[in-house]
Design a protein around this motif. Structure first.
Motif, PDB file in Angstrom:
ATOM      1  N   LEU A   9       0.511  -1.911   8.931  1.00  0.00           N
ATOM      2  CA  LEU A   9       0.900  -0.502   8.907  1.00  0.00           C
ATOM      3  C   LEU A   9       0.489   0.206  10.194  1.00  0.00           C
ATOM      4  N   ASN A  10       1.332   1.105  10.643  1.00  0.00           N
ATOM      5  CA  ASN A  10       1.030   1.957  11.790  1.00  0.00           C
ATOM      6  C   ASN A  10       0.295   3.199  11.277  1.00  0.00           C
ATOM      7  N   VAL A  11      -1.012   3.047  11.056  1.00  0.00           N
ATOM      8  CA  VAL A  11      -1.789   4.109  10.425  1.00  0.00           C
ATOM      9  C   VAL A  11      -1.862   5.336  11.325  1.00  0.00           C
ATOM     10  N   SER A  12      -2.055   5.134  12.624  1.00  0.00           N
ATOM     11  CA  SER A  12      -2.132   6.271  13.547  1.00  0.00           C
ATOM     12  C   SER A  12      -0.824   7.046  13.581  1.00  0.00           C
ATOM     13  N   GLY A  13       0.311   6.333  13.474  1.00  0.00           N
ATOM     14  CA  GLY A  13       1.603   7.015  13.438  1.00  0.00           C
ATOM     15  C   GLY A  13       1.806   7.775  12.131  1.00  0.00           C
ATOM     16  N   MET A  14       1.300   7.209  11.030  1.00  0.00           N
ATOM     17  CA  MET A  14       1.400   7.892   9.741  1.00  0.00           C
ATOM     18  C   MET A  14       0.534   9.147   9.704  1.00  0.00           C
ATOM     19  N   LEU A  15      -0.614   9.088  10.378  1.00  0.00           N
ATOM     20  CA  LEU A  15      -1.487  10.255  10.423  1.00  0.00           C
ATOM     21  C   LEU A  15      -0.901  11.378  11.267  1.00  0.00           C
ATOM     22  N   LEU A  41       0.833  -1.198   0.000  1.00  0.00           N
ATOM     23  CA  LEU A  41       0.000   0.000   0.000  1.00  0.00           C
ATOM     24  C   LEU A  41       0.868   1.248   0.000  1.00  0.00           C
ATOM     25  N   GLY A  42       0.386   2.292  -0.632  1.00  0.00           N
ATOM     26  CA  GLY A  42       1.153   3.535  -0.701  1.00  0.00           C
ATOM     27  C   GLY A  42       0.238   4.732  -0.894  1.00  0.00           C
ATOM     28  N   VAL A  43       0.837   5.918  -0.818  1.00  0.00           N
ATOM     29  CA  VAL A  43       0.073   7.151  -0.985  1.00  0.00           C
ATOM     30  C   VAL A  43       0.072   7.615  -2.445  1.00  0.00           C
ATOM     31  N   LYS A  44       1.062   7.202  -3.220  1.00  0.00           N
ATOM     32  CA  LYS A  44       1.084   7.556  -4.639  1.00  0.00           C
ATOM     33  C   LYS A  44       0.086   6.700  -5.404  1.00  0.00           C
ATOM     34  N   SER A  45       0.191   5.386  -5.217  1.00  0.00           N
ATOM     35  CA  SER A  45      -0.790   4.438  -5.742  1.00  0.00           C
ATOM     36  C   SER A  45      -1.351   3.660  -4.565  1.00  0.00           C
ATOM     37  N   LEU A  46      -2.636   3.376  -4.609  1.00  0.00           N
ATOM     38  CA  LEU A  46      -3.274   2.707  -3.478  1.00  0.00           C
ATOM     39  C   LEU A  46      -2.637   1.358  -3.189  1.00  0.00           C
ATOM     40  N   ALA A  80      -0.362  13.106   6.341  1.00  0.00           N
ATOM     41  CA  ALA A  80      -1.643  12.766   6.974  1.00  0.00           C
ATOM     42  C   ALA A  80      -2.815  12.847   5.996  1.00  0.00           C
ATOM     43  N   LYS A  81      -2.854  13.903   5.193  1.00  0.00           N
ATOM     44  CA  LYS A  81      -3.977  14.081   4.272  1.00  0.00           C
ATOM     45  C   LYS A  81      -4.018  12.974   3.218  1.00  0.00           C
ATOM     46  N   SER A  82      -2.869  12.604   2.693  1.00  0.00           N
ATOM     47  CA  SER A  82      -2.820  11.559   1.665  1.00  0.00           C
ATOM     48  C   SER A  82      -3.139  10.189   2.246  1.00  0.00           C
ATOM     49  N   VAL A  83      -2.644   9.919   3.464  1.00  0.00           N
ATOM     50  CA  VAL A  83      -2.900   8.629   4.106  1.00  0.00           C
ATOM     51  C   VAL A  83      -4.386   8.475   4.423  1.00  0.00           C
ATOM     52  N   ALA A  84      -4.995   9.526   4.969  1.00  0.00           N
ATOM     53  CA  ALA A  84      -6.421   9.470   5.292  1.00  0.00           C
ATOM     54  C   ALA A  84      -7.280   9.345   4.040  1.00  0.00           C
ATOM     55  N   ASP A  85      -6.816   9.926   2.941  1.00  0.00           N
ATOM     56  CA  ASP A  85      -7.577   9.883   1.690  1.00  0.00           C
ATOM     57  C   ASP A  85      -7.576   8.487   1.081  1.00  0.00           C
ATOM     58  N   MET A  86      -6.555   7.675   1.383  1.00  0.00           N
ATOM     59  CA  MET A  86      -6.476   6.322   0.842  1.00  0.00           C
ATOM     60  C   MET A  86      -7.338   5.335   1.620  1.00  0.00           C
ATOM     61  N   GLY A  87      -7.420   5.484   2.947  1.00  0.00           N
ATOM     62  CA  GLY A  87      -8.241   4.586   3.751  1.00  0.00           C
ATOM     63  C   GLY A  87      -7.584   3.244   4.010  1.00  0.00           C
ATOM     64  N   PHE A  88      -6.368   3.260   4.574  1.00  0.00           N
ATOM     65  CA  PHE A  88      -5.632   2.012   4.815  1.00  0.00           C
ATOM     66  C   PHE A  88      -6.334   1.111   5.828  1.00  0.00           C
ATOM     67  N   TYR A  89      -6.871   1.708   6.892  1.00  0.00           N
ATOM     68  CA  TYR A  89      -7.536   0.883   7.913  1.00  0.00           C
ATOM     69  C   TYR A  89      -8.777   0.206   7.346  1.00  0.00           C
ATOM     70  N   GLU A  90      -9.564   0.931   6.555  1.00  0.00           N
ATOM     71  CA  GLU A  90     -10.758   0.359   5.940  1.00  0.00           C
ATOM     72  C   GLU A  90     -10.383  -0.744   4.951  1.00  0.00           C
ATOM     73  N   PHE A  91      -9.252  -0.592   4.280  1.00  0.00           N
ATOM     74  CA  PHE A  91      -8.773  -1.627   3.355  1.00  0.00           C
ATOM     75  C   PHE A  91      -8.513  -2.933   4.101  1.00  0.00           C
ATOM     76  N   ARG A  92      -7.816  -2.842   5.219  1.00  0.00           N
ATOM     77  CA  ARG A  92      -7.518  -4.055   5.979  1.00  0.00           C
ATOM     78  C   ARG A  92      -8.792  -4.646   6.592  1.00  0.00           C
ATOM     79  N   ARG A  93      -9.712  -3.815   7.071  1.00  0.00           N
ATOM     80  CA  ARG A  93     -10.949  -4.306   7.662  1.00  0.00           C
ATOM     81  C   ARG A  93     -11.770  -5.086   6.638  1.00  0.00           C
ATOM     82  N   GLU A 115      -4.779   2.467  -8.712  1.00  0.00           N
ATOM     83  CA  GLU A 115      -4.744   3.863  -8.289  1.00  0.00           C
ATOM     84  C   GLU A 115      -5.857   4.137  -7.277  1.00  0.00           C
ATOM     85  N   GLY A 116      -5.545   4.956  -6.293  1.00  0.00           N
ATOM     86  CA  GLY A 116      -6.553   5.319  -5.307  1.00  0.00           C
ATOM     87  C   GLY A 116      -7.546   6.325  -5.868  1.00  0.00           C
ATOM     88  N   ALA A 117      -8.724   6.378  -5.266  1.00  0.00           N
ATOM     89  CA  ALA A 117      -9.749   7.315  -5.740  1.00  0.00           C
ATOM     90  C   ALA A 117      -9.329   8.760  -5.493  1.00  0.00           C
TER      91      ALA A 117
END
Length: 393
Positions: free
Chosen positions: A270-276, A185-190, A282-295, A200-202
């Motif tokens: 991934l440590n999503v809270s640490g990335m935020l 997972l990444g912020v450039k490409s989902l 923070a804005k790019s990480v939240a826009d991708m939705g890493f936690y929702e992806f894993r859930r 690509e992320g939305a």
């Protein structure tokens, strides 16, 4: 396997009024019970010798029927289930608070997270569902066939009403076209897969950021509480809802593709809270939705008969060469191409990481539950990386 089913209701004005009335009664019961329980807690703190037993959900409902209902006739115009379930939810919230797994419950405000729960005589029929007192409610999509829920929760969001309940589904193992896939997972490409596919992320927030900023700017110049201010808040809420729906739709399509077509899927913890906490990302990480992806991937792998393997958080997937196994000491975020000093291997940074993650599916560092422990991974990583890569090839 229990899954949640949620769909939008197709309502007329009379039904909207009834739903709002039910939500208001549930909110009133919650706030009344919360005020009462807080008074009991304050009394017990001040008087250690004369403590009052903390009430259960049944006690709260008995007091509500005896003290509150006779004073408010509108309680009898809605289903008795709405305040009953609200007090049950309040008791569960206090239990989580006492166990120190959640913060104390808060008072509810009209128009924010309006919802209520009903049980009893529920019946599903194609594109409509029957609930107590309110009657038949139409839906925009077909409901699960042959299933009668025991309870339903009706909630409001952006002036739209939704109904949700649990359904039981038997997991079905679908034929898989790929055995093992690593997903980075990444912020450039989902997501970048070890098979070479890039999703690509939305980036829905980035897309509507200017429009959202404009609406918020216009709302700041309106008198708080006025009709124009309320209209502006509804516009902002609708845009937020649209952004979230676009993000969820992208994640659902990706996770369904992964779970249906791959036997083993390897991702990083991934440590999503640490990335935020990083102001630049923070804005790019939240826009991708890493936690929702894993859930989503967690329950869909169980639903479609695939296996989810989660690599340890400290596993250096980006720094390790997928060709020779050499590990770099440092790798900055700006370096988008991985270049190995040992074997002169050149590869895209995200693709290289996904290949390393795919190697963990056959590595001995993966435990039976699919998790890679931190100590074991660090001890065996350098010794096993070459052998695991050779097995994949």
């Amino acid at each position: 396997m229990l899954l949640g089913f949620k769909t939008e209701l197709k309502l007329n004005n009379q039904q909207r009024s009834l739903l709002a009335q039910h939500a208001g009664v549930a909110r009133h019961a919650w706030n009344w019970g919360l005020a009462l329980t807080k008074q009991i807690l304050d009394h017990n703190k001040a008087n250690s010798n004369d403590k009052i037993k903390f009430p259960t959900a049944i006690d709260l409902h008995k007091w509500l029927v005896a003290l509150v209902k006779p004073q408010h006739d509108w309680y009898y115009q809605v289903s008795k289930c709405a305040p009953q379930w609200a007090l049950k939810a309040l008791a569960d919230a206090w239990k989580r608070c006492f166990k120190k797994t959640a913060k104390p419950p808060k008072f509810k405000k009209k128009g924010k997270h309006d919802s209520f729960t009903l049980d009893g005589s529920l019946k599903c029929d194609h594109q409509k569902i029957k609930v107590p007192v309110i009657g038949w409610l139409k839906t925009y999509e077909r409901l699960p066939h042959g299933y009668q829920p025991k309870s339903v929760t009706i909630s409001q969001k952006v002036n739209r009403w939704f109904i949700s309940f649990k359904i039981e589904i038997e997991p079905a193992s679908t034929p898989k076209s790929v055995d093992v896939v690593g997903c980075d997972l990444g912020v450039k490409s989902l997501a970048t897969l070890s098979s070479g596919l890039v999703f690509e992320g939305a980036k829905s927030y980035r897309k509507f950021e200017k429009k959202l900023s404009r609406l918020q700017y216009l709302a700041r110049h309106k008198v708080k509480g006025s009709n124009n201010w309320k209209k502006a808040q509804k516009q902002i809420a609708k845009l937020h809802f649209k952004i979230a729906n676009i993000r969820k739709d992208t994640l659902h399509k990706l996770t369904t593709y992964l779970a249906k077509n791959h036997s083993k899927i390897v991702i990083e913890d991934l440590n999503v809270s640490g990335m935020l906490a990083n102001g630049k990302l923070a804005k790019s990480v939240a826009d991708m939705g890493f936690y929702e992806f894993r859930r989503q991937l967690d329950y869909k792998t169980q639903l479609y008969g695939s296996e989810l393997i989660i690599a340890d958080r400290w596993f250096a997937s980006s720094k390790t060469c997928s060709n020779c196994g050499h590990k770099k000491e440092s790798l900055s975020l700006s370096e988008r191409v991985f270049e190995c000093e040992q074997c002169s291997f050149v590869c895209d940074r995200d693709l290289n990481a996904s290949l390393i993650l795919a190697s963990l599916a056959v590595s001995s560092t993966v435990s039976a539950c699919g998790l890679v422990s931190a100590d074991t991974a660090r001890m065996k990583q350098e010794n096993n990386i070459e052998s695991t890569l050779s097995r994949i090839e």
